[in-house]
Design a protein around this motif. Sequence first.
Motif, PDB file in Angstrom:
ATOM      1  N   PRO A  74       6.905  10.749  13.653  1.00  0.00           N
ATOM      2  CA  PRO A  74       6.459  10.334  12.266  1.00  0.00           C
ATOM      3  C   PRO A  74       5.635   9.152  12.096  1.00  0.00           C
ATOM      4  CG  PRO A  74       8.601  11.328  12.145  1.00  0.00           C
ATOM      5  CD  PRO A  74       8.446  10.984  13.476  1.00  0.00           C
ATOM      6  N   GLU A  75       6.384   7.991  12.559  1.00  0.00           N
ATOM      7  CA  GLU A  75       5.730   6.894  12.457  1.00  0.00           C
ATOM      8  C   GLU A  75       4.786   6.636  13.141  1.00  0.00           C
ATOM      9  OE1 GLU A  75       6.590   2.160  13.851  1.00  0.00           O
ATOM     10  OE2 GLU A  75       8.338   3.619  13.556  1.00  0.00           O
ATOM     11  N   GLU A  76       4.263   7.233  14.035  1.00  0.00           N
ATOM     12  CA  GLU A  76       2.787   7.235  15.105  1.00  0.00           C
ATOM     13  C   GLU A  76       1.964   7.724  14.147  1.00  0.00           C
ATOM     14  OE1 GLU A  76       0.824   6.097  18.574  1.00  0.00           O
ATOM     15  OE2 GLU A  76       2.698   5.591  17.765  1.00  0.00           O
ATOM     16  N   ALA A  77       2.490   9.111  13.688  1.00  0.00           N
ATOM     17  CA  ALA A  77       1.252   9.992  12.707  1.00  0.00           C
ATOM     18  C   ALA A  77       1.085   9.083  11.286  1.00  0.00           C
ATOM     19  CB  ALA A  77       2.160  11.231  12.442  1.00  0.00           C
ATOM     20  N   PHE A  78       2.004   8.390  10.998  1.00  0.00           N
ATOM     21  CA  PHE A  78       1.687   7.658   9.535  1.00  0.00           C
ATOM     22  C   PHE A  78       0.950   6.254   9.978  1.00  0.00           C
ATOM     23  CE2 PHE A  78       3.288   5.007   6.037  1.00  0.00           C
ATOM     24  CZ  PHE A  78       3.049   5.857   4.892  1.00  0.00           C
ATOM     25  N   ARG A  79       1.100   5.741  11.154  1.00  0.00           N
ATOM     26  CA  ARG A  79       0.078   4.515  11.217  1.00  0.00           C
ATOM     27  C   ARG A  79      -1.251   4.884  11.317  1.00  0.00           C
ATOM     28  NH1 ARG A  79       2.478  -0.084  13.346  1.00  0.00           N
ATOM     29  NH2 ARG A  79       4.859   0.074  13.927  1.00  0.00           N
ATOM     30  N   TYR A  80      -1.481   6.149  12.122  1.00  0.00           N
ATOM     31  CA  TYR A  80      -2.930   6.460  12.113  1.00  0.00           C
ATOM     32  C   TYR A  80      -3.554   6.937  10.857  1.00  0.00           C
ATOM     33  CZ  TYR A  80      -3.409   6.135  17.253  1.00  0.00           C
ATOM     34  OH  TYR A  80      -3.312   5.559  18.464  1.00  0.00           O
TER      35      TYR A  80
ATOM     36  N   LYS B 128      -6.166  13.521  13.347  1.00  0.00           N
ATOM     37  CA  LYS B 128      -6.008  12.553  14.542  1.00  0.00           C
ATOM     38  C   LYS B 128      -4.510  11.961  14.348  1.00  0.00           C
ATOM     39  CE  LYS B 128      -7.384   7.927  16.223  1.00  0.00           C
ATOM     40  NZ  LYS B 128      -8.170   6.883  15.981  1.00  0.00           N
ATOM     41  N   ALA B 129      -4.165  11.824  12.905  1.00  0.00           N
ATOM     42  CA  ALA B 129      -2.772  11.480  12.547  1.00  0.00           C
ATOM     43  C   ALA B 129      -1.857  12.457  13.045  1.00  0.00           C
ATOM     44  CB  ALA B 129      -2.432  11.087  11.243  1.00  0.00           C
ATOM     45  N   TYR B 130      -2.376  13.814  12.676  1.00  0.00           N
ATOM     46  CA  TYR B 130      -1.391  14.988  13.223  1.00  0.00           C
ATOM     47  C   TYR B 130      -1.338  15.142  14.817  1.00  0.00           C
ATOM     48  CZ  TYR B 130      -1.023  19.870  14.691  1.00  0.00           C
ATOM     49  OH  TYR B 130      -0.835  21.031  15.229  1.00  0.00           O
ATOM     50  N   SER B 131      -2.211  14.822  15.430  1.00  0.00           N
ATOM     51  CA  SER B 131      -2.335  14.899  17.000  1.00  0.00           C
ATOM     52  C   SER B 131      -1.298  13.744  17.470  1.00  0.00           C
ATOM     53  CB  SER B 131      -3.397  15.278  17.538  1.00  0.00           C
ATOM     54  OG  SER B 131      -4.369  14.041  17.101  1.00  0.00           O
ATOM     55  N   MET B 132      -1.403  12.576  16.898  1.00  0.00           N
ATOM     56  CA  MET B 132      -0.935  11.287  17.408  1.00  0.00           C
ATOM     57  C   MET B 132       0.575  11.405  17.335  1.00  0.00           C
ATOM     58  SD  MET B 132      -3.220   9.639  19.074  1.00  0.00           S
ATOM     59  CE  MET B 132      -3.875  11.400  19.465  1.00  0.00           C
ATOM     60  N   GLY B 133       0.783  12.270  16.382  1.00  0.00           N
ATOM     61  CA  GLY B 133       2.467  12.346  16.007  1.00  0.00           C
ATOM     62  C   GLY B 133       3.172  13.580  16.878  1.00  0.00           C
TER      63      GLY B 133
ATOM     64  N   TYR C 186       8.296   7.809   3.571  1.00  0.00           N
ATOM     65  CA  TYR C 186       7.412   6.804   4.042  1.00  0.00           C
ATOM     66  C   TYR C 186       6.577   6.805   2.712  1.00  0.00           C
ATOM     67  CZ  TYR C 186       8.727   7.004   8.812  1.00  0.00           C
ATOM     68  OH  TYR C 186       9.439   7.034   9.944  1.00  0.00           O
ATOM     69  N   SER C 187       6.062   7.924   2.256  1.00  0.00           N
ATOM     70  CA  SER C 187       5.016   8.148   1.110  1.00  0.00           C
ATOM     71  C   SER C 187       5.530   7.784  -0.213  1.00  0.00           C
ATOM     72  CB  SER C 187       4.348   9.443   1.100  1.00  0.00           C
ATOM     73  OG  SER C 187       3.430   9.465   0.270  1.00  0.00           O
ATOM     74  N   LEU C 188       6.963   8.339  -0.343  1.00  0.00           N
ATOM     75  CA  LEU C 188       7.494   8.028  -1.712  1.00  0.00           C
ATOM     76  C   LEU C 188       7.870   6.420  -1.962  1.00  0.00           C
ATOM     77  CD1 LEU C 188       9.876  11.000  -1.788  1.00  0.00           C
ATOM     78  CD2 LEU C 188       8.097  10.501  -3.344  1.00  0.00           C
ATOM     79  N   TYR C 189       8.262   5.968  -0.995  1.00  0.00           N
ATOM     80  CA  TYR C 189       8.573   4.346  -0.880  1.00  0.00           C
ATOM     81  C   TYR C 189       7.357   3.530  -0.495  1.00  0.00           C
ATOM     82  CZ  TYR C 189      13.568   4.962  -1.956  1.00  0.00           C
ATOM     83  OH  TYR C 189      14.683   5.394  -2.543  1.00  0.00           O
ATOM     84  N   LYS C 190       6.102   4.221  -0.382  1.00  0.00           N
ATOM     85  CA  LYS C 190       5.177   3.375  -0.157  1.00  0.00           C
ATOM     86  C   LYS C 190       5.366   2.550   0.792  1.00  0.00           C
ATOM     87  CE  LYS C 190       2.645   4.298  -4.388  1.00  0.00           C
ATOM     88  NZ  LYS C 190       3.652   5.554  -4.930  1.00  0.00           N
ATOM     89  N   VAL C 191       5.843   2.709   2.019  1.00  0.00           N
ATOM     90  CA  VAL C 191       6.400   1.614   2.973  1.00  0.00           C
ATOM     91  C   VAL C 191       5.218   1.126   3.767  1.00  0.00           C
ATOM     92  CG1 VAL C 191       8.544   2.957   3.623  1.00  0.00           C
ATOM     93  CG2 VAL C 191       6.654   3.554   4.805  1.00  0.00           C
ATOM     94  N   GLN C 192       5.167  -0.032   4.129  1.00  0.00           N
ATOM     95  CA  GLN C 192       4.215  -0.938   4.762  1.00  0.00           C
ATOM     96  C   GLN C 192       4.529  -1.211   6.089  1.00  0.00           C
ATOM     97  OE1 GLN C 192       1.121  -1.457   3.261  1.00  0.00           O
ATOM     98  NE2 GLN C 192       2.211  -0.187   1.659  1.00  0.00           N
ATOM     99  N   ILE C 193       3.416  -1.254   7.103  1.00  0.00           N
ATOM    100  CA  ILE C 193       3.669  -1.437   8.527  1.00  0.00           C
ATOM    101  C   ILE C 193       4.348  -2.809   8.707  1.00  0.00           C
ATOM    102  CG2 ILE C 193       2.923  -1.425  10.693  1.00  0.00           C
ATOM    103  CD1 ILE C 193       2.716   1.295   9.647  1.00  0.00           C
TER     104      ILE C 193
END
Length: 668
Positions: free
Chosen positions: A56-62, A233-238, A285-292
């Motif tokens: 999930p982190e990999e997808a979120f980053r992309y 892209k995010a979907y495939s990278m995750g 990640y989305s609800l808390y608007k986490v940052q890298i």
Amino acid sequence: MRKGIKLPTELKFKEVFIGKARSLSDKGTFHKISLIAFLAWIGLGADGISSSSYGPEEAFRYLGQHHSLALFVALGTIFTILIISTSYKQIIKLFPHGGGGYFVASKLLSPTLGMISGSALLIDYLLTITLSISSGADAIFSFLPVSLHFLKLVVAVAALLFLIILNMRGVKESVIFLTPIFVLFMITHVFLICYVFYARSSDLTTTITETSTDLHASISQLGIFGTLFIILKAYSMGAGTFTGIEAVSNGMPILREPRQVTARKTMNLMALSLSFLVFGLLMGYSLYKVQINPFKTLNAVLLDASTAGWSKIIGYPFVTITLISEAALLFVAAQTGFLDGPRIMANMAADQWLPKRFASLSDRLVNQRGVIMMGASAIVLMIISRGSVSLLVVLYSINVFITFSLSQLGMVRHWWHSRNKDKDWLKGLLVNGIGLVLTTFILISVIIFKFGEGGWATLVITGTLAFLAFRIRKHYYVVKCRLQKLRLTSFKHFDEIYLRQGIDEKQIKKLQYKPDDPTAIILVSGFGGTGMTALMKVIETFPGTCSNIIFLRIGVINSKNFRGTREIDHFKESVISDGLKYIHYANQLGHYARYFWTIGTDPVFEIERMLPRLIKNIKYPTFFGGQLVFSTRYSFEALLHNHTIFMVQRKLFKKGQPVIILPINVPD
């Protein structure tokens, strides 16, 4: 199995660390070593579950700045998990004895494509072991001072050695030992996700609105195709999240009867838990608007954000335990590679793509050579890569989707050919067709995006393994053709001897054991040209010497015939049938003959065990065994062919028993 033999020191040492030999005569053996659905979920599902730590982190980053689009990625990921798991349930139904992607491609496409699928899976499981241990070591050492980080590689190698020994003890033992870590991970992460949705329940409507707004803004700025490209892209990278789903179909032989029912339950547990974790973490990640954060994983950032309002007495221990469980689960995830990697090797060895010895079992009924090979290869890869997780992740991303795509293609072909026979063909075709499109898309995407970063190395390594497998298979085919010639030659030779000294049925009935005459004990391994040639060499080389002939057959239990009590019983019947054939031919040449047999995993040990009973009433026993001799010396001949007779000779020499090795020249 060890009764009647005084164990040497090295065997006593082995039994302490590896365990005592299992009894094949015990009808409950299969029940004792098989896994119920819960344990199978842990042993085979840990790889997929652990990928929630980075998938999930990999997808979120992309997604870049478009974090609100995580909802679409999460839904797409869940849909893909459900499609792939459903398609593998169909594979389990079609191939109830296991084999997964390797058997699907071999039986439904072609043996060569099956070999490519198997090679890709082997490399995938090797990378699963190496990456899981490396990631676990990274996570553990993130809690320790920098001054100790030089020990990280040492600890990783030590962990690999520990897992090798643990898996040599047995499948069930290794899974039970690692169960507490898995349970702790699930409890902490399920609680975290439930708490995130509870604490942010009032923000769910806002998040959905922001997702809609961000979607329209992205379309206005990038266009429909640009926005779709970011999401896909995010979907495939995750896609690392999907790894491990195929493990159940590969590991069918280790599941509790009825295996199909256990497999379906295990697959349901895997699909539901993985979907819950992926959706929960991405939405968190989305609800808390986490940052890298370059110094923390997104899961760690989410934990800090969600527990910010907690008291330190509760919050700090919970965060620490949750992160430690993530790190520890990565070590458990390596277990999937140790369970299924050796099994794939055994299946390929049984089909002669790999050396046949990889199909053998230890006395613990484990693919011990496969476990050692997977572990040793992982150690080498670990040392070469210096345990670099970033490099291993790139290598890891491709291979499983080669197998996924070939499996889906094979099933699509199966349903199409079954359209006039199976009323559910359209449903099956639809599921596998969608699965084929999704997995092929991910495969192509990952190759394109990861090729320049080192993904090419995975393709080179897999291609090299496939080339070696092709060469091994070609060698075994040539040998098979020559052994067929040997078989025909041996029966022709038998006819010639029979014309000179053969006897009729009346004389055969008068044959009796002559206790004062020498007895030839001929070691045979199935009825064929090698055994028949050995019989005739004994008769012709020592004419009139050995009036009595005893055939000794050790039926070797390997991964191919160790599938259940019924299969073992059928194997015993074939072993007995072989002996009766040898007795028939020896009688026709005027020799009294008997047959002794047993089954086991180690022919040398079984012969040693049977020795007292064999020679108890024999005055002058002499052991004979054939060894194939090729006119042309082949590369890696020692690896591709066994030389059991030489080990038997050394063992029996120590017991004072004469052993004569007969050269069996294989015709060109």
